[in-house]
Design an enzyme around this catalytic site. Structure first.
Site, short mmCIF file in Angstrom:
data_model
loop_
_atom_site.label_atom_id
_atom_site.label_comp_id
_atom_site.label_asym_id
_atom_site.label_seq_id
_atom_site.Cartn_x
_atom_site.Cartn_y
_atom_site.Cartn_z
N LYS A 22 0.81 -1.17 0.09
CA LYS A 22 -0.08 -0.15 -0.10
C LYS A 22 0.94 1.22 0.14
CE LYS A 22 -1.91 1.59 4.14
NZ LYS A 22 -1.73 3.12 4.19
N ASN A 23 1.82 1.28 0.97
CA ASN A 23 2.54 2.60 1.24
C ASN A 23 3.28 2.75 -0.09
OD1 ASN A 23 1.19 2.97 3.66
ND2 ASN A 23 2.96 2.83 4.84
N CYS A 116 -5.36 7.62 8.84
CA CYS A 116 -5.47 7.21 9.89
C CYS A 116 -5.81 8.29 11.11
CB CYS A 116 -4.68 6.09 10.47
SG CYS A 116 -5.28 4.53 9.61
N ARG A 121 -0.65 14.47 12.75
CA ARG A 121 -0.06 14.34 11.23
C ARG A 121 0.00 15.72 10.56
NH1 ARG A 121 -2.00 8.42 9.21
NH2 ARG A 121 0.19 8.65 8.38
N ASP A 304 4.10 0.88 12.36
CA ASP A 304 2.75 0.26 11.69
C ASP A 304 2.85 -1.19 12.24
OD1 ASP A 304 1.96 2.26 10.30
OD2 ASP A 304 2.92 1.90 8.26
N ARG A 396 -9.08 -0.26 4.02
CA ARG A 396 -8.16 0.68 3.53
C ARG A 396 -6.89 0.13 3.06
NH1 ARG A 396 -6.55 4.68 7.37
NH2 ARG A 396 -5.05 5.02 5.43
C1 UD1 Z 1 3.88 7.08 6.20
C2 UD1 Z 1 2.98 5.50 6.17
C3 UD1 Z 1 2.59 5.25 7.43
C4 UD1 Z 1 3.70 5.05 8.48
C5 UD1 Z 1 4.58 6.31 8.42
C6 UD1 Z 1 5.68 6.08 9.28
C7 UD1 Z 1 1.98 6.01 3.83
C8 UD1 Z 1 0.82 6.37 3.08
N1 UD1 Z 1 1.83 6.22 5.31
O1 UD1 Z 1 2.98 7.88 6.77
O2 UD1 Z 1 1.84 4.01 7.30
O3 UD1 Z 1 3.05 4.61 9.55
O4 UD1 Z 1 4.95 6.75 7.34
O5 UD1 Z 1 6.56 5.10 8.96
O6 UD1 Z 1 3.19 5.79 3.45
N2 UD1 Z 1 5.47 14.82 10.66
C9 UD1 Z 1 5.48 16.22 10.79
N3 UD1 Z 1 5.18 17.15 10.00
C10 UD1 Z 1 5.36 16.53 8.54
C11 UD1 Z 1 5.15 15.18 8.07
C12 UD1 Z 1 5.28 14.36 9.32
O7 UD1 Z 1 5.51 16.56 12.08
O8 UD1 Z 1 5.34 17.68 7.67
C13 UD1 Z 1 5.38 14.00 11.62
C14 UD1 Z 1 4.21 13.04 11.80
O9 UD1 Z 1 3.18 13.72 12.44
C15 UD1 Z 1 4.86 11.57 12.72
C16 UD1 Z 1 6.14 11.58 11.85
O10 UD1 Z 1 6.57 13.09 11.51
O11 UD1 Z 1 4.90 12.18 13.97
C17 UD1 Z 1 6.32 10.69 10.80
O12 UD1 Z 1 5.35 10.97 9.81
P1 UD1 Z 1 5.58 10.51 8.37
O13 UD1 Z 1 6.84 9.58 8.21
O14 UD1 Z 1 5.49 11.75 7.60
O15 UD1 Z 1 4.36 9.60 8.05
P2 UD1 Z 1 3.40 9.52 6.77
O16 UD1 Z 1 4.11 9.93 5.76
O17 UD1 Z 1 2.23 10.29 7.14
#
Ligand code: UD1
Length: 418
Positions: A22-23, A116, A121, A304, A396
């Protein structure tokens, strides 16, 4: 209302084929916007997050067919659309259109992304990187408006966000000049996005490391990519073998990385052997606790997998502690597991799990994707009947999960409540 009914206590045994990741596929669907022609993705999972990304893609005028796990997207003629709030807010993946739209149209408008309910986020890191590429970003009510042709630059990511890394890559592959991204996330899904883009003509080096160098190209060409299996879904089946003392073979695992969690699963109670294209796994029938496990970006223990392991440790012989450092709200599953007889306390970002000998069936709610899958695991192990509501959260990311577990001998089915 739909719910999943499980009659627990059956040992799972047999063979199962792993769905695609998925990711990895969500950013590829966004990336298809950059390709002025046809993108083919084989082994694409049929899950609702994919369907929702495709619905958004379609609003650009892109056409697609999706049959028998082969996704064919044609972005020869696409146009910029106003990211419609209702659609975009459902999946977190929609934020990735930001970088892709900028790469193709030098302009993007998206609503704040959903996904989720596992924490606040924010997308500040995405915006920081895009701004460093010379893009102007402004906030308009619930939407973001970005404009400007990305220009290569030296980028520094403060924290290795997967999504921010992917957005920067998507904006940079067709940018003018060279981009060097320091502090990039190194998750296998990021590397797979890079490999996919390279197959389409992008110039990226440092793949798999936290420094990516991207030389912008004029355009990308048509591509056919075979998607790797989903490592978290593989981990889910491994946990299912552990909680039921089962024996399974997972096929379609070529290139699937279990880094960060296979050693832990072995320590807790799994015999597991990874071959060229399959994984042989046996739950040893006894579950050992872990002193302290801390979630971390790749190659650490993946967030995850945290809820899934929690369901396993609920049945371990002793006390375990899980510390969640990535998403602050990833313990929503705890009250649900406790309803099933688990003994788990949450102290800030730490869950203390006092292992119990048995869980009992109950009616519980899947509030998010991985927590929902963890409830299925608990239900497989529990005595009696478990009903898991909130199935849409599981759909999902898991394709035909009831059918797959049924084929392994579990007693599980999706029911419609009048
Ligand atoms: C992706 C994955 C999700 C996985 C996560 C961490 C997808 C679609 N989803 O989510 O399954 O759990 O990586 O491996 O690929 N953050 C900020 N600011 C930002 C972006 C992120 O503070 O602009 C923080 C988030 O709140 C979180 C951390 O960084 O605490 C990690 O988030 P991130 O790695 O961006 O996760 P996703 O890409 O949303």
């Amino acid at each position: 209302m739909t719910y999943i009914r499980i009659k627990g206590g059956k040992r799972i045994c047999g063979e199962v084929t792993l769905q695609g990741s998925k990711n990895a596929v969500l950013p590829m669907i966004a990336a298809s916007i950059l390709i002025r022609g046809v993108t083919v993705i084989e082994n694409c999972p049929d899950i609702t997050d994919v369907r929702e990304m495709l619905m958004q893609l379609q609003q650009t005028g892109a056409r697609y067919t999706f049959y028998d796990h082969v996704l064919v997207i044609d972005c020869s003629e696409v146009f910029l659309y106003d990211g419609e709030k209702k659609e975009a807010s459902k999946t977190r993946g929609s934020v990735l259109f930001l970088g892709a739209f900028l790469g193709r149209f030098s302009e993007a408008r998206i609503s704040y992304p959903g996904g989720c309910v596992i924490g606040s986020r924010p997308i500040d890191l995405h915006c920081e990187l895009l701004r460093s590429l010379g893009v102007t970003i402004s906030e308009q009510e619930d939407a973001l408006y970005a404009c400007g042709r990305p220009a290569g630059a030296e980028l520094f990511l403060r924290s290795p966000s997967v999504g921010a890394t992917e957005n920067a890559i998507l904006a940079a592959v067709c940018a003018k000049g060279r981009t060097v991204l320091h502090g990039a996330a190194t998750e296998p899904e990021v590397s797979e996005l890079c490999s996919f883009l390279v197959e389409a003509g992008a110039k990226i080096s440092g793949i798999g490391t936290n420094i990516l160098a991207i030389d912008g190209v004029e355009s990308l060409h048509e591509v056919c990519h075979l998607l790797t299996g989903d490592r978290i879904v593989a981990g889910t089946f491994l946990c299912a073998a552990m909680v039921t003392g089962g024996q399974i073979t997972i096929h379609g695992t070529k290139g699937v990385s279990l880094t960060g969690f296979d050693r832990t699963l072995r320590r807790v109670g799994l015999y597991c052997e990874q071959k060229e294209n399959c994984i042989l796994a046996t739950g040893i029938g006894k579950l050992f606790p872990v002193d302290l496990l801390v979630t971390a970006p790749y190659p650490g223990f993946p967030t995850d997998m945290q809820s899934l392991l929690m369901a396993v440790l609920a049945l371990a012989d002793g006390e375990s502690r899980l510390c969640e450092t990535v998403f602050e709200s990833r313990f929503k599953i705890v009250p649900e597991l406790n309803l099933m007889g688990a003994a788990i306390e949450v102290r800030d970002r730490m869950a203390v799990i006092h292992g119990v000998p048995v869980l009992t069936g109950a009616t519980v709610m899947a509030k998010e994707l991985r927590g929902g899958a963890a409830l299925l695991l608990a239900g497989l192990a529990a005595m009696g009947e478990t009903r898991v509501y909130g199935c849409e959260n599981i759909a999902r990311g898991y394709e035909a999960i009831c059918e797959r577990l049924c084929s392994l001998g579990a007693e599980i089915d999706q029911m419609e409540e009048a």
